[in-house]
Design a protein around this motif. Sequence first.
Motif, PDB file in Angstrom:
ATOM      1  N   LYS A 109       0.848  -1.187   0.000  1.00 34.10           N
ATOM      2  CA  LYS A 109       0.000   0.000   0.000  1.00 34.10           C
ATOM      3  C   LYS A 109       0.887   1.241   0.000  1.00 34.10           C
ATOM      4  O   LYS A 109       1.915   1.264   0.664  1.00 34.10           O
ATOM      5  N   SER A 110       0.463   2.253  -0.736  1.00 31.68           N
ATOM      6  CA  SER A 110       1.212   3.499  -0.791  1.00 31.68           C
ATOM      7  C   SER A 110       0.245   4.658  -0.875  1.00 31.68           C
ATOM      8  O   SER A 110      -0.676   4.644  -1.681  1.00 31.68           O
ATOM      9  N   SER A 111       0.482   5.644  -0.043  1.00 29.57           N
ATOM     10  CA  SER A 111      -0.392   6.810  -0.068  1.00 29.57           C
ATOM     11  C   SER A 111      -0.024   7.745  -1.215  1.00 29.57           C
ATOM     12  O   SER A 111       1.122   7.783  -1.665  1.00 29.57           O
ATOM     13  N   PHE A 112      -0.991   8.467  -1.682  1.00 30.96           N
ATOM     14  CA  PHE A 112      -0.808   9.490  -2.713  1.00 30.96           C
ATOM     15  C   PHE A 112      -0.195   8.952  -4.004  1.00 30.96           C
ATOM     16  O   PHE A 112       0.489   9.664  -4.722  1.00 30.96           O
ATOM     17  N   ARG A 113      -0.360   7.682  -4.241  1.00 28.23           N
ATOM     18  CA  ARG A 113       0.111   7.043  -5.484  1.00 28.23           C
ATOM     19  C   ARG A 113       1.622   7.139  -5.683  1.00 28.23           C
ATOM     20  O   ARG A 113       2.116   7.185  -6.803  1.00 28.23           O
ATOM     21  N   PHE A 114       2.370   7.227  -4.603  1.00 32.81           N
ATOM     22  CA  PHE A 114       3.832   7.162  -4.710  1.00 32.81           C
ATOM     23  C   PHE A 114       4.200   5.706  -4.974  1.00 32.81           C
ATOM     24  O   PHE A 114       3.841   4.828  -4.197  1.00 32.81           O
ATOM     25  N   VAL A 115       4.916   5.453  -6.052  1.00 32.86           N
ATOM     26  CA  VAL A 115       5.258   4.069  -6.358  1.00 32.86           C
ATOM     27  C   VAL A 115       6.760   3.818  -6.398  1.00 32.86           C
ATOM     28  O   VAL A 115       7.199   2.704  -6.135  1.00 32.86           O
ATOM     29  N   VAL A 116       7.537   4.819  -6.716  1.00 35.40           N
ATOM     30  CA  VAL A 116       8.966   4.596  -6.910  1.00 35.40           C
ATOM     31  C   VAL A 116       9.656   4.183  -5.606  1.00 35.40           C
ATOM     32  O   VAL A 116      10.327   3.150  -5.553  1.00 35.40           O
ATOM     33  N   GLN A 117       9.491   4.957  -4.549  1.00 37.59           N
ATOM     34  CA  GLN A 117      10.202   4.658  -3.303  1.00 37.59           C
ATOM     35  C   GLN A 117       9.768   3.343  -2.666  1.00 37.59           C
ATOM     36  O   GLN A 117      10.623   2.587  -2.204  1.00 37.59           O
ATOM     37  N   PRO A 118       8.471   3.000  -2.631  1.00 34.13           N
ATOM     38  CA  PRO A 118       8.105   1.692  -2.072  1.00 34.13           C
ATOM     39  C   PRO A 118       8.727   0.521  -2.834  1.00 34.13           C
ATOM     40  O   PRO A 118       9.127  -0.475  -2.229  1.00 34.13           O
ATOM     41  N   ILE A 119       8.840   0.653  -4.142  1.00 34.66           N
ATOM     42  CA  ILE A 119       9.465  -0.418  -4.930  1.00 34.66           C
ATOM     43  C   ILE A 119      10.951  -0.501  -4.606  1.00 34.66           C
ATOM     44  O   ILE A 119      11.496  -1.593  -4.393  1.00 34.66           O
ATOM     45  N   ILE A 120      11.626   0.634  -4.570  1.00 31.71           N
ATOM     46  CA  ILE A 120      13.049   0.641  -4.237  1.00 31.71           C
ATOM     47  C   ILE A 120      13.273   0.026  -2.863  1.00 31.71           C
ATOM     48  O   ILE A 120      14.133  -0.844  -2.695  1.00 31.71           O
ATOM     49  N   ASP A 121      12.491   0.439  -1.877  1.00 21.49           N
ATOM     50  CA  ASP A 121      12.627  -0.105  -0.519  1.00 21.49           C
ATOM     51  C   ASP A 121      12.410  -1.611  -0.496  1.00 21.49           C
ATOM     52  O   ASP A 121      13.155  -2.347   0.160  1.00 21.49           O
ATOM     53  N   HIS A 122      11.411  -2.088  -1.214  1.00 27.32           N
ATOM     54  CA  HIS A 122      11.107  -3.526  -1.234  1.00 27.32           C
ATOM     55  C   HIS A 122      12.243  -4.321  -1.876  1.00 27.32           C
ATOM     56  O   HIS A 122      12.668  -5.351  -1.341  1.00 27.32           O
ATOM     57  N   VAL A 123      12.725  -3.860  -3.009  1.00 27.02           N
ATOM     58  CA  VAL A 123      13.804  -4.578  -3.703  1.00 27.02           C
ATOM     59  C   VAL A 123      15.084  -4.571  -2.858  1.00 27.02           C
ATOM     60  O   VAL A 123      15.771  -5.593  -2.752  1.00 27.02           O
ATOM     61  N   LEU A 124      15.400  -3.444  -2.228  1.00 31.03           N
ATOM     62  CA  LEU A 124      16.597  -3.389  -1.375  1.00 31.03           C
ATOM     63  C   LEU A 124      16.456  -4.318  -0.175  1.00 31.03           C
ATOM     64  O   LEU A 124      17.442  -4.925   0.263  1.00 31.03           O
ATOM     65  N   GLU A 125      15.254  -4.459   0.348  1.00 33.23           N
ATOM     66  CA  GLU A 125      15.019  -5.392   1.449  1.00 33.23           C
ATOM     67  C   GLU A 125      15.222  -6.835   0.992  1.00 33.23           C
ATOM     68  O   GLU A 125      15.856  -7.632   1.690  1.00 33.23           O
ATOM     69  N   ILE A 126      14.741  -7.171  -0.184  1.00 28.33           N
ATOM     70  CA  ILE A 126      14.954  -8.516  -0.739  1.00 28.33           C
ATOM     71  C   ILE A 126      16.446  -8.758  -0.954  1.00 28.33           C
ATOM     72  O   ILE A 126      16.959  -9.831  -0.647  1.00 28.33           O
ATOM     73  N   GLU A 127      17.132  -7.756  -1.478  1.00 25.09           N
ATOM     74  CA  GLU A 127      18.570  -7.891  -1.705  1.00 25.09           C
ATOM     75  C   GLU A 127      19.305  -8.131  -0.387  1.00 25.09           C
ATOM     76  O   GLU A 127      20.189  -8.985  -0.303  1.00 25.09           O
ATOM     77  N   GLN A 128      18.930  -7.404   0.647  1.00 22.77           N
ATOM     78  CA  GLN A 128      19.584  -7.553   1.943  1.00 22.77           C
ATOM     79  C   GLN A 128      19.319  -8.928   2.552  1.00 22.77           C
ATOM     80  O   GLN A 128      20.215  -9.534   3.149  1.00 22.77           O
ATOM     81  N   LYS A 129      18.116  -9.456   2.384  1.00 23.00           N
ATOM     82  CA  LYS A 129      17.756 -10.757   2.951  1.00 23.00           C
ATOM     83  C   LYS A 129      18.360 -11.925   2.176  1.00 23.00           C
ATOM     84  O   LYS A 129      18.374 -13.047   2.663  1.00 23.00           O
ATOM     85  N   ASN A 130      18.837 -11.675   0.969  1.00 26.35           N
ATOM     86  CA  ASN A 130      19.398 -12.721   0.108  1.00 26.35           C
ATOM     87  C   ASN A 130      20.785 -12.321  -0.373  1.00 26.35           C
ATOM     88  O   ASN A 130      20.979 -12.028  -1.557  1.00 26.35           O
ATOM     89  N   PRO A 131      21.765 -12.315   0.531  1.00 30.26           N
ATOM     90  CA  PRO A 131      23.090 -11.792   0.173  1.00 30.26           C
ATOM     91  C   PRO A 131      23.845 -12.606  -0.879  1.00 30.26           C
ATOM     92  O   PRO A 131      24.797 -12.107  -1.466  1.00 30.26           O
ATOM     93  N   ASP A 132      23.410 -13.819  -1.143  1.00 26.05           N
ATOM     94  CA  ASP A 132      24.117 -14.667  -2.102  1.00 26.05           C
ATOM     95  C   ASP A 132      23.412 -14.748  -3.457  1.00 26.05           C
ATOM     96  O   ASP A 132      23.772 -15.563  -4.298  1.00 26.05           O
ATOM     97  N   ARG A 133      22.412 -13.880  -3.675  1.00 26.65           N
ATOM     98  CA  ARG A 133      21.643 -13.960  -4.910  1.00 26.65           C
ATOM     99  C   ARG A 133      21.684 -12.654  -5.690  1.00 26.65           C
ATOM    100  O   ARG A 133      21.808 -11.580  -5.138  1.00 26.65           O
ATOM    101  N   THR A 134      21.545 -12.793  -6.997  1.00 28.41           N
ATOM    102  CA  THR A 134      21.362 -11.650  -7.876  1.00 28.41           C
ATOM    103  C   THR A 134      19.864 -11.381  -7.958  1.00 28.41           C
ATOM    104  O   THR A 134      19.072 -12.309  -8.089  1.00 28.41           O
ATOM    105  N   ILE A 135      19.482 -10.129  -7.890  1.00 25.97           N
ATOM    106  CA  ILE A 135      18.077  -9.745  -7.921  1.00 25.97           C
ATOM    107  C   ILE A 135      17.782  -9.123  -9.285  1.00 25.97           C
ATOM    108  O   ILE A 135      18.397  -8.115  -9.657  1.00 25.97           O
ATOM    109  N   ALA A 136      16.861  -9.727 -10.033  1.00 20.87           N
ATOM    110  CA  ALA A 136      16.453  -9.185 -11.331  1.00 20.87           C
ATOM    111  C   ALA A 136      15.150  -8.416 -11.165  1.00 20.87           C
ATOM    112  O   ALA A 136      14.192  -8.923 -10.593  1.00 20.87           O
TER     113      ALA A 136
END
Length: 118
Positions: free
Chosen positions: A39-66
Amino acid sequence: MLHIESEDGTNSLKRIWPSRVEEPAREAERQVPQLTVLKSSFRFVVQPIIDHVLEIEQKNPDRTIAVVLPKLVERRWYQYFLHNQRDRLLAAGLLSKGRHRIVIVNVPWYLRNGSDGG
């Protein structure tokens, strides 16, 4: 699959996901894609996506994220100025803040206009 929904969203993607994605994947004996809805207020989409992908990257240190980003393909050069450039903002944010394990995949997305025969 990541979907950003505004706070006043209708959950339409969540409603059709089982019949349009999960069932066909099972019938084809393929792995069923997981849908993550943020969920994102005011239709902001860029930062929530960046935050989510960076969180996935941090949780999976041995994987490449596409990250697959649709790239709107216009018929006329001047139409590019009429549409936002979220894909460029996303790519720049992910590549500058990530740990060099994020790969950006740009996929052309053609919008067809029924009146032009395309």
